[in-house]
Write a protein that holds these residues in place. Structure first.
Motif, PDB file in Angstrom:
ATOM      1  N   ASP A  36       0.806  -1.217   0.000  1.00  9.27           N
ATOM      2  CA  ASP A  36       0.000   0.000   0.000  1.00  9.27           C
ATOM      3  C   ASP A  36       0.846   1.278   0.000  1.00  9.27           C
ATOM      4  N   ARG A  37       2.152   1.131   0.119  1.00  7.96           N
ATOM      5  CA  ARG A  37       3.031   2.296   0.227  1.00  7.96           C
ATOM      6  C   ARG A  37       3.525   2.728  -1.151  1.00  7.96           C
ATOM      7  N   PRO A  38       3.717   4.037  -1.341  1.00  8.42           N
ATOM      8  CA  PRO A  38       4.328   4.488  -2.597  1.00  8.42           C
ATOM      9  C   PRO A  38       5.802   4.064  -2.631  1.00  8.42           C
ATOM     10  N   VAL A  39       6.333   3.921  -3.828  1.00  7.69           N
ATOM     11  CA  VAL A  39       7.728   3.521  -3.980  1.00  7.69           C
ATOM     12  C   VAL A  39       8.588   4.793  -4.021  1.00  7.69           C
ATOM     13  N   PRO A  40       9.430   4.977  -3.013  1.00  4.32           N
ATOM     14  CA  PRO A  40      10.270   6.176  -2.964  1.00  4.32           C
ATOM     15  C   PRO A  40      11.575   5.947  -3.740  1.00  4.32           C
ATOM     16  N   SER A  41      12.473   6.906  -3.639  1.00  3.03           N
ATOM     17  CA  SER A  41      13.791   6.757  -4.252  1.00  3.03           C
ATOM     18  C   SER A  41      14.899   6.941  -3.217  1.00  3.03           C
ATOM     19  N   ALA A  42      14.512   7.004  -1.955  1.00  3.23           N
ATOM     20  CA  ALA A  42      15.490   7.199  -0.882  1.00  3.23           C
ATOM     21  C   ALA A  42      14.909   6.656   0.422  1.00  3.23           C
ATOM     22  N   LEU A  43      15.722   6.686   1.446  1.00  2.00           N
ATOM     23  CA  LEU A  43      15.307   6.250   2.771  1.00  2.00           C
ATOM     24  C   LEU A  43      14.219   7.181   3.311  1.00  2.00           C
ATOM     25  N   ASP A  44      13.209   6.634   3.935  1.00  2.00           N
ATOM     26  CA  ASP A  44      12.155   7.417   4.565  1.00  2.00           C
ATOM     27  C   ASP A  44      12.801   8.391   5.563  1.00  2.00           C
ATOM     28  N   PRO A  45      12.364   9.656   5.612  1.00  2.00           N
ATOM     29  CA  PRO A  45      12.987  10.634   6.512  1.00  2.00           C
ATOM     30  C   PRO A  45      12.991  10.210   7.988  1.00  2.00           C
ATOM     31  N   ILE A  46      11.922   9.565   8.441  1.00  2.00           N
ATOM     32  CA  ILE A  46      11.882   9.133   9.847  1.00  2.00           C
ATOM     33  C   ILE A  46      12.847   7.978  10.084  1.00  2.00           C
ATOM     34  N   VAL A  47      12.930   7.060   9.124  1.00  2.00           N
ATOM     35  CA  VAL A  47      13.885   5.953   9.243  1.00  2.00           C
ATOM     36  C   VAL A  47      15.310   6.506   9.238  1.00  2.00           C
ATOM     37  N   SER A  73      16.545  -0.243  -4.827  1.00  2.00           N
ATOM     38  CA  SER A  73      15.524  -0.303  -5.877  1.00  2.00           C
ATOM     39  C   SER A  73      15.052  -1.739  -6.085  1.00  2.00           C
ATOM     40  N   PHE A  74      13.916  -1.876  -6.759  1.00  2.00           N
ATOM     41  CA  PHE A  74      13.402  -3.218  -7.072  1.00  2.00           C
ATOM     42  C   PHE A  74      14.439  -3.991  -7.887  1.00  2.00           C
ATOM     43  N   LYS A  75      15.065  -3.316  -8.851  1.00  2.01           N
ATOM     44  CA  LYS A  75      16.067  -3.967  -9.713  1.00  2.01           C
ATOM     45  C   LYS A  75      17.257  -4.446  -8.877  1.00  2.01           C
ATOM     46  N   GLU A  76      17.741  -3.596  -7.973  1.00  2.00           N
ATOM     47  CA  GLU A  76      18.853  -3.995  -7.095  1.00  2.00           C
ATOM     48  C   GLU A  76      18.441  -5.170  -6.213  1.00  2.00           C
ATOM     49  N   GLN A  77      17.188  -5.166  -5.750  1.00  4.75           N
ATOM     50  CA  GLN A  77      16.686  -6.254  -4.920  1.00  4.75           C
ATOM     51  C   GLN A  77      16.639  -7.560  -5.709  1.00  4.75           C
ATOM     52  N   LYS A  88      26.660 -16.514  -8.506  1.00  3.57           N
ATOM     53  CA  LYS A  88      27.557 -17.052  -7.474  1.00  3.57           C
ATOM     54  C   LYS A  88      27.329 -16.352  -6.140  1.00  3.57           C
ATOM     55  N   GLY A  89      27.635 -17.072  -5.064  1.00  2.00           N
ATOM     56  CA  GLY A  89      27.530 -16.506  -3.723  1.00  2.00           C
ATOM     57  C   GLY A  89      26.491 -17.240  -2.894  1.00  2.00           C
ATOM     58  N   ASN A  90      26.414 -16.827  -1.640  1.00  2.00           N
ATOM     59  CA  ASN A  90      25.443 -17.395  -0.721  1.00  2.00           C
ATOM     60  C   ASN A  90      24.116 -16.663  -0.837  1.00  2.00           C
ATOM     61  N   ILE A  91      23.035 -17.340  -0.527  1.00  2.00           N
ATOM     62  CA  ILE A  91      21.730 -16.697  -0.471  1.00  2.00           C
ATOM     63  C   ILE A  91      21.747 -15.708   0.691  1.00  2.00           C
ATOM     64  N   VAL A  92      21.408 -14.464   0.392  1.00  5.88           N
ATOM     65  CA  VAL A  92      21.396 -13.432   1.434  1.00  5.88           C
ATOM     66  C   VAL A  92      20.016 -12.827   1.639  1.00  5.88           C
ATOM     67  N   THR A  93      19.056 -13.182   0.758  1.00  6.61           N
ATOM     68  CA  THR A  93      17.699 -12.672   0.915  1.00  6.61           C
ATOM     69  C   THR A  93      16.694 -13.639   0.312  1.00  6.61           C
ATOM     70  N   TYR A  94      15.510 -13.615   0.851  1.00  9.11           N
ATOM     71  CA  TYR A  94      14.399 -14.370   0.283  1.00  9.11           C
ATOM     72  C   TYR A  94      13.353 -13.422  -0.288  1.00  9.11           C
ATOM     73  N   ALA A  95      13.685 -12.138  -0.331  1.00 11.68           N
ATOM     74  CA  ALA A  95      12.750 -11.123  -0.819  1.00 11.68           C
ATOM     75  C   ALA A  95      13.120 -10.689  -2.229  1.00 11.68           C
ATOM     76  N   LYS A  96      12.157 -10.774  -3.136  1.00 19.41           N
ATOM     77  CA  LYS A  96      12.332 -10.264  -4.491  1.00 19.41           C
ATOM     78  C   LYS A  96      12.015  -8.771  -4.490  1.00 19.41           C
ATOM     79  N   GLY A  97      12.260  -8.124  -5.628  1.00 17.26           N
ATOM     80  CA  GLY A  97      11.940  -6.708  -5.758  1.00 17.26           C
ATOM     81  C   GLY A  97      10.496  -6.432  -5.399  1.00 17.26           C
ATOM     82  N   GLY A  98      10.264  -5.476  -4.521  1.00 17.85           N
ATOM     83  CA  GLY A  98       8.927  -5.121  -4.063  1.00 17.85           C
ATOM     84  C   GLY A  98       8.517  -5.815  -2.783  1.00 17.85           C
ATOM     85  N   HIS A 102      13.597  -2.573   2.320  1.00 18.52           N
ATOM     86  CA  HIS A 102      14.605  -1.707   1.693  1.00 18.52           C
ATOM     87  C   HIS A 102      14.020  -1.006   0.462  1.00 18.52           C
ATOM     88  N   ASN A 103      13.141  -1.689  -0.283  1.00 18.26           N
ATOM     89  CA  ASN A 103      12.566  -1.134  -1.506  1.00 18.26           C
ATOM     90  C   ASN A 103      11.649   0.052  -1.245  1.00 18.26           C
TER      91      ASN A 103
END
Length: 167
Positions: A36-47, A73-77, A88-98, A102-103
């Motif tokens: 339900d949240r809009p997708v920003p381009s930076a860290l939330d000001p309160i966070v 970003s979703f792409k980075e995620q 290559k590498g270890n699994i570090v997340t189970y979350a896809k973009g969105g 962090h997104n």
């Protein structure tokens, strides 16, 4: 005697069902709250403000931390999600973009910083030599600021991760 055993069994089932419902409701609420949240381009000001407060409060205890990750970003995620799967590498997340806080600018990752400037992710390190884990001291501060810690998660422990949904 059989009635007491049956009643106890039913009460135990109800208790377990309530625990399961609470867990599912929390997980579902977390996901729908993101959608339900809009997708920003930076860290939330309160966070961001709470991350800065966390750094200052940790510093007051003789602990230096760095924020190693914030908004993603979703792409980075999606690229991070591929790690340990198609890259290559270890699994570090189970979350896809969105699917990651962090997104939406609602999460940070942190690490400890030694006096020589090196970065470490050692949960046992006691750089301020007070007999307590610096990592867990930071987590305690973060929780008081309203962050949820990834180290408390049941499925996948994400120890550097802190997230929140500001009111």
């Amino acid at each position: 005697m059989k009635l007491i055993a049956k009643t106890s069994f039913i009460l135990c089932l109800l208790f377990v069902a309530d625990l399961c419902f609470s867990y599912v409701r929390h997980a579902w609420h977390s996901q729908t709250a993101l959608q339900d949240r809009p997708v920003p381009s930076a860290l939330d000001p309160i966070v961001k403000q709470n991350a800065d407060t966390l750094k200052a409060a940790a510093s007051n205890k003789g602990i230096s931390i760095v924020i190693t990750e914030g908004f993603r970003s979703f792409k980075e995620q999606d690229e991070l999600y591929k790690q340990g799967r198609t890259k290559k590498g270890n699994i570090v997340t189970y979350a896809k973009g969105g699917e990651s806080y962090h997104n939406y600018g609602l999460a940070i990752d942190f690490a400890l910083q030694k006096k020589d400037g090196s970065i470490l992710w050692d949960m046992d390190y006691d750089g301020n030599q007070n007999g307590k884990s610096d990592w867990l001291e930071v987590v305690t501060i973060a929780k008081k600021l309203g962050f949820e810690w990834g180290g408390d998660w049941e499925r996948f422990k994400d120890y550097p991760h802190l997230q929140m949904i500001p009111d």
